[in-house]
Write a protein that holds these residues in place. Structure first.
Motif, PDB file in Angstrom:
ATOM      1  N   ALA A   1       0.882  -1.205  -0.140  1.00 26.85           N
ATOM      2  CA  ALA A   1       0.037  -0.005   0.021  1.00 26.85           C
ATOM      3  C   ALA A   1       0.756   1.198   0.113  1.00 26.85           C
ATOM      4  CB  ALA A   1      -0.961   0.085   1.148  1.00 26.85           C
ATOM      5  N   SER A   2       0.643   2.007  -1.046  1.00 29.82           N
ATOM      6  CA  SER A   2       1.287   3.376  -1.117  1.00 29.82           C
ATOM      7  C   SER A   2       0.314   4.514  -1.729  1.00 29.82           C
ATOM      8  CB  SER A   2       2.638   2.993  -1.566  1.00 29.82           C
ATOM      9  OG  SER A   2       2.476   2.813  -3.168  1.00 29.82           O
ATOM     10  N   SER A   3       1.346   5.564  -1.779  1.00 29.81           N
ATOM     11  CA  SER A   3       0.559   6.687  -2.746  1.00 29.81           C
ATOM     12  C   SER A   3       0.460   6.159  -4.233  1.00 29.81           C
ATOM     13  CB  SER A   3       1.020   8.057  -2.537  1.00 29.81           C
ATOM     14  OG  SER A   3       1.013   8.661  -1.171  1.00 29.81           O
ATOM     15  N   ALA A   4       1.663   5.558  -4.317  1.00 30.77           N
ATOM     16  CA  ALA A   4       1.952   5.223  -5.875  1.00 30.77           C
ATOM     17  C   ALA A   4       1.048   4.055  -6.410  1.00 30.77           C
ATOM     18  CB  ALA A   4       3.241   4.645  -6.176  1.00 30.77           C
ATOM     19  N   THR A   5       0.513   3.197  -5.469  1.00 29.36           N
ATOM     20  CA  THR A   5      -0.312   2.158  -5.931  1.00 29.36           C
ATOM     21  C   THR A   5      -1.803   2.404  -5.669  1.00 29.36           C
ATOM     22  OG1 THR A   5      -0.618   1.436  -3.482  1.00 29.36           O
ATOM     23  CG2 THR A   5       1.117   0.209  -4.982  1.00 29.36           C
TER      24      THR A   5
ATOM     25  N   ARG B   1      -5.085   2.327  -8.209  1.00 29.88           N
ATOM     26  CA  ARG B   1      -6.279   1.518  -7.620  1.00 29.88           C
ATOM     27  C   ARG B   1      -7.259   2.084  -6.939  1.00 29.88           C
ATOM     28  NH1 ARG B   1      -7.000  -0.934  -3.108  1.00 29.88           N
ATOM     29  NH2 ARG B   1      -7.550  -3.014  -3.691  1.00 29.88           N
ATOM     30  N   GLY B   2      -6.869   3.626  -6.860  1.00 31.94           N
ATOM     31  CA  GLY B   2      -7.749   4.421  -6.009  1.00 31.94           C
ATOM     32  C   GLY B   2      -7.383   4.516  -4.474  1.00 31.94           C
ATOM     33  N   TYR B   3      -7.908   5.608  -3.829  1.00 33.79           N
ATOM     34  CA  TYR B   3      -7.755   5.749  -2.295  1.00 33.79           C
ATOM     35  C   TYR B   3      -8.460   5.433  -1.663  1.00 33.79           C
ATOM     36  CZ  TYR B   3      -3.541   8.777  -3.735  1.00 33.79           C
ATOM     37  OH  TYR B   3      -2.346   9.101  -4.511  1.00 33.79           O
ATOM     38  N   GLU B   4      -8.367   5.075  -0.470  1.00 33.86           N
ATOM     39  CA  GLU B   4      -9.342   4.792   0.563  1.00 33.86           C
ATOM     40  C   GLU B   4     -10.160   6.326   0.839  1.00 33.86           C
ATOM     41  OE1 GLU B   4     -10.106   3.266   5.187  1.00 33.86           O
ATOM     42  OE2 GLU B   4      -8.395   2.452   3.977  1.00 33.86           O
ATOM     43  N   ILE B   5      -9.219   7.291   0.995  1.00 35.57           N
ATOM     44  CA  ILE B   5      -9.731   8.548   1.295  1.00 35.57           C
ATOM     45  C   ILE B   5      -9.053   9.213   0.045  1.00 35.57           C
ATOM     46  CG2 ILE B   5      -9.861  10.677   2.706  1.00 35.57           C
ATOM     47  CD1 ILE B   5      -9.640   8.764   5.110  1.00 35.57           C
TER      48      ILE B   5
ATOM     49  N   MET C   1      -9.714  19.566   4.319  1.00 35.08           N
ATOM     50  CA  MET C   1     -10.178  18.316   4.107  1.00 35.08           C
ATOM     51  C   MET C   1      -9.280  17.214   4.860  1.00 35.08           C
ATOM     52  SD  MET C   1     -12.141  18.754   0.467  1.00 35.08           S
ATOM     53  CE  MET C   1     -12.822  17.241   0.532  1.00 35.08           C
ATOM     54  N   PRO C   2      -9.904  16.245   4.984  1.00 34.10           N
ATOM     55  CA  PRO C   2      -8.869  15.177   5.602  1.00 34.10           C
ATOM     56  C   PRO C   2      -7.873  14.772   4.540  1.00 34.10           C
ATOM     57  CG  PRO C   2     -11.273  14.395   5.921  1.00 34.10           C
ATOM     58  CD  PRO C   2     -11.144  15.845   5.022  1.00 34.10           C
ATOM     59  N   LEU C   3      -6.607  14.162   4.976  1.00 32.00           N
ATOM     60  CA  LEU C   3      -5.589  13.772   4.405  1.00 32.00           C
ATOM     61  C   LEU C   3      -5.897  12.621   3.512  1.00 32.00           C
ATOM     62  CD1 LEU C   3      -2.530  14.587   6.665  1.00 32.00           C
ATOM     63  CD2 LEU C   3      -3.250  15.811   4.642  1.00 32.00           C
ATOM     64  N   ALA C   4      -5.378  12.401   2.346  1.00 28.44           N
ATOM     65  CA  ALA C   4      -5.632  11.190   1.472  1.00 28.44           C
ATOM     66  C   ALA C   4      -4.903  10.118   2.272  1.00 28.44           C
ATOM     67  CB  ALA C   4      -4.783  11.369   0.298  1.00 28.44           C
ATOM     68  N   LYS C   5      -5.686   8.825   2.131  1.00 23.57           N
ATOM     69  CA  LYS C   5      -5.250   7.621   2.733  1.00 23.57           C
ATOM     70  C   LYS C   5      -5.077   6.682   1.731  1.00 23.57           C
ATOM     71  CE  LYS C   5      -6.690   4.623   6.227  1.00 23.57           C
ATOM     72  NZ  LYS C   5      -7.482   4.170   7.424  1.00 23.57           N
ATOM     73  N   PRO C   6      -3.724   6.085   1.662  1.00 25.93           N
ATOM     74  CA  PRO C   6      -3.887   4.941   0.428  1.00 25.93           C
ATOM     75  C   PRO C   6      -4.829   4.009   0.880  1.00 25.93           C
ATOM     76  CG  PRO C   6      -1.712   5.654   1.230  1.00 25.93           C
ATOM     77  CD  PRO C   6      -2.828   6.479   2.177  1.00 25.93           C
ATOM     78  N   SER C   7      -5.226   3.055  -0.393  1.00 23.59           N
ATOM     79  CA  SER C   7      -6.062   2.213  -0.153  1.00 23.59           C
ATOM     80  C   SER C   7      -5.360   0.698   0.230  1.00 23.59           C
ATOM     81  CB  SER C   7      -6.858   1.693  -1.469  1.00 23.59           C
ATOM     82  OG  SER C   7      -6.278   1.629  -2.532  1.00 23.59           O
ATOM     83  N   GLN C   8      -5.795  -0.329   0.476  1.00 22.63           N
ATOM     84  CA  GLN C   8      -4.875  -1.462   0.858  1.00 22.63           C
ATOM     85  C   GLN C   8      -5.291  -2.579  -0.040  1.00 22.63           C
ATOM     86  OE1 GLN C   8      -3.108  -1.804   3.743  1.00 22.63           O
ATOM     87  NE2 GLN C   8      -2.344  -3.640   2.671  1.00 22.63           N
ATOM     88  N   PRO C   9      -4.343  -3.011  -0.764  1.00 22.71           N
ATOM     89  CA  PRO C   9      -4.278  -4.183  -1.837  1.00 22.71           C
ATOM     90  C   PRO C   9      -5.060  -5.288  -1.208  1.00 22.71           C
ATOM     91  CG  PRO C   9      -2.126  -3.067  -1.881  1.00 22.71           C
ATOM     92  CD  PRO C   9      -2.814  -2.544  -0.503  1.00 22.71           C
TER      93      PRO C   9
END
Length: 533
Positions: free
Chosen positions: A225-229, A233-237, A244-252
């Protein structure tokens, strides 16, 4: 230790085969592109016939795309052409159903389509690949406007009732995670010397860099999981603005979960040659192609003509036909030559005066099954609720596919999607055995497992099972390699004054391109014979 240059290495073909076995066709194509081995086919251009002998005549049987292509080009060459067509319309399988249309299938079940104005479903062909040059050429020549057809939508779903608790997964999640995990495995094998005997040092370095980019691996060649992935695949946030809330990487998703789900195979559908972008569709429905041909050829077409016998002599071809709806007295039409585009599933039931090789070929080819269900909903909930704009959701349910319209985005009011496309499998036969209303209900029940809004938003529907379509009794000619070896050349050969054409006489079955190319090839050979006669 032996120097690397002295080691006997397999060819790059062997390396690509290994990548294909381990990672699938998409990864292999990526490697082929990097090495410069991916290529495209040539375009051979439109047909050019010399002037026909004065007074030459041709009967064309069938006003589908193959028949109308043949008639269009033969008339341009100076032949006097007449077309006999079973239906009260032209186009054959090039067909769209709209509000107000009535359709009666074999067995007598009649459906009246009640879609809202402007909505339609394409029971037959519904997309045109960019490399189907003949279809695109005739669209240009006949003034048929085209628009993009969205085949792969990364925000559509992949669904398996036995995986992830039956919950549909976004295409982008599965596709990105599959690439990442596979790239990590290959990178590990490369770094650990697993490919030492397969490629040169330079090849290994290039492969590692390519895998890092393709699979979005970190500096240690891991897929995590990272900003690059998440950029794939899209972010959780999702990233926002201001406070606004900080971006949160999504879990593969886990590799084992993806492999056990079978979704890795669904991901690769968009990599098939026929489904690679760009893909097109006519503005206003697929039948716009048939209607464009019909505008050019309508005076030549005898509608409602059910062919019952085809005879030939040394000097002419005579076709016996009756009114398709009323029957009555038999009529006859004659010409010097005949181009027959009647599907083999129907032609095999007609008395045709040709030699044994062609007769055997006509009888030898079975036809595949296909079922489509068009569903109209009160609103375009797939766009409004789920941000799905075009594309296809794939499932292991018997409906197999849900295709979202690639036109009319953001429009208000009812929208139509393809709620079922079961093609040439046991599900297609089972759905065919149902009544039209039962097929629609089955599509609703199964589709609701993916889109819970189905039941509440449903308005109306229509279904077409191709084995019950009167003018073909099937979907397409289902060749095998063994059947082609035995019968294909005999089917396509000119028998006296008769030649066959259609998708069944091509190596692109079930596609409009195959029908048109077959017709062009047939008329060129027939014209050469007529000129030499």
């Amino acid at each position: 230790m032996q120097e690397e240059d002295d080691v006997k290495l397999p060819s790059r073909r062997a390396l690509l085969a290994m990548i294909g076995q381990v990672a699938g066709g998409a990864t292999m194509y990526q490697a082929m592109s990097s090495m410069g081995y991916a290529a495209e086919s040539d375009y051979r251009g439109p047909v050019k016939l010399s002037n026909a002998k004065p007074g030459s005549t041709v009967l064309v049987l069938g006003a589908g795309l193959a028949g109308m292509t043949a008639a269009y080009e033969l008339r341009a060459a100076g032949y006097k052409v007449r077309i006999l067509e079973f239906n009260r319309r032209a186009g054959g399988r090039n067909w769209s159903l709209r509000g107000g249309d009535r359709y009666t299938e074999l067995g007598g079940a009649t459906q009246t389509v009640s879609f809202a104005k402007g909505n339609y479903i394409n029971p037959g062909p519904w997309r045109i690949p960019y490399h189907h040059h003949a279809v695109l050429d005739y669209c240009r020549r006949l003034g048929v406007a085209l628009e993009p057809f969205i085949q792969v939508n990364y925000n559509a779903y992949l669904h398996n009732t036995q995986a992830f608790g039956g919950k549909p997964q976004r295409f982008r999640h599965v596709q990105t995670d599959l690439q990442g995990h596979v790239a990590e495995l290959l990178a590990k094998a490369t770094n650990q010397g697993g490919l030492d005997q397969a490629v040169t040092k330079e090849d290994r370095e290039r492969l590692l860099e390519g895998l890092k980019a393709w699979g979005t691996l970190d500096k240690e060649y891991r897929y995590v999981a990272s900003s690059a992935t998440s950029d794939k695949r899209g972010y959780e946030i999702d990233p926002g603005g201001g406070l606004m809330p900080l971006a949160k990487p999504s879990q593969p998703l886990g590799l084992n979960d993806i492999l056990s789900s079978g979704m890795w195979a669904q991901v690769n559908a968009g990599n098939l040659y026929e489904f690679q972008s760009a893909i097109f569709e006519p503005v206003g429905g697929m039948d716009q192609i048939g209607k464009a041909f019909e505008r050019e050829l309508k005076p030549l077409i005898q509608y409602g003509a059910k062919v019952t016998k085809i005879e030939q002599s040394a000097s002419k071809v005579t076709v016996t036909w009756v009114d398709a709806d009323k029957g009555g007295a038999a009529r006859q039409a004659s010409a010097d030559w005949c181009v027959c585009t009647i599907p083999l599933s129907i032609l095999s039931q007609i008395d045709v005066q040709v030699g044994e090789p062609m007769r055997d070929a006509i009888a030898a080819v079975p036809y595949g099954a296909s079922v489509k269900v068009g569903l109209e909903f009160k609103r375009r909930f797939w766009e409004q609720d789920e941000l799905i704009y075009g594309g296809v959701t794939q499932t292991n349910l018997p409906i197999r596919n849900i295709s979202y319209p690639s036109t009319g985005f953001f429009s208000k009011g009812p929208g139509v999607l393809l709620g079922c496309y079961a093609f040439d499998n046991v599900h297609a036969f089972r759905l065919t055995a149902m009544s039209p209303e039962e097929r629609v209900q089955a599509a609703l029940d199964m589709g609701a497992q993916i889109h819970p809004q189905y039941k509440q938003e449903f308005k109306t529907g229509v279904s077409v099972a191709w084995n019950r379509v009167p003018f073909i009794n099937g979907c397409y000619g289902r060749w095998t390699d063994a059947l082609r070896e035995q019968h294909y050349k005999n089917l396509c050969a000119i028998d006296g004054r008769i030649v066959l054409a259609g998708e069944h006489a091509s190596y692109i079955p079930a596609w409009m391109e195959g029908a048109i190319l077959s017709a062009l090839d047939a008329i060129q050979r027939l014209h050469a014979k007529a000129q030499a006669a």
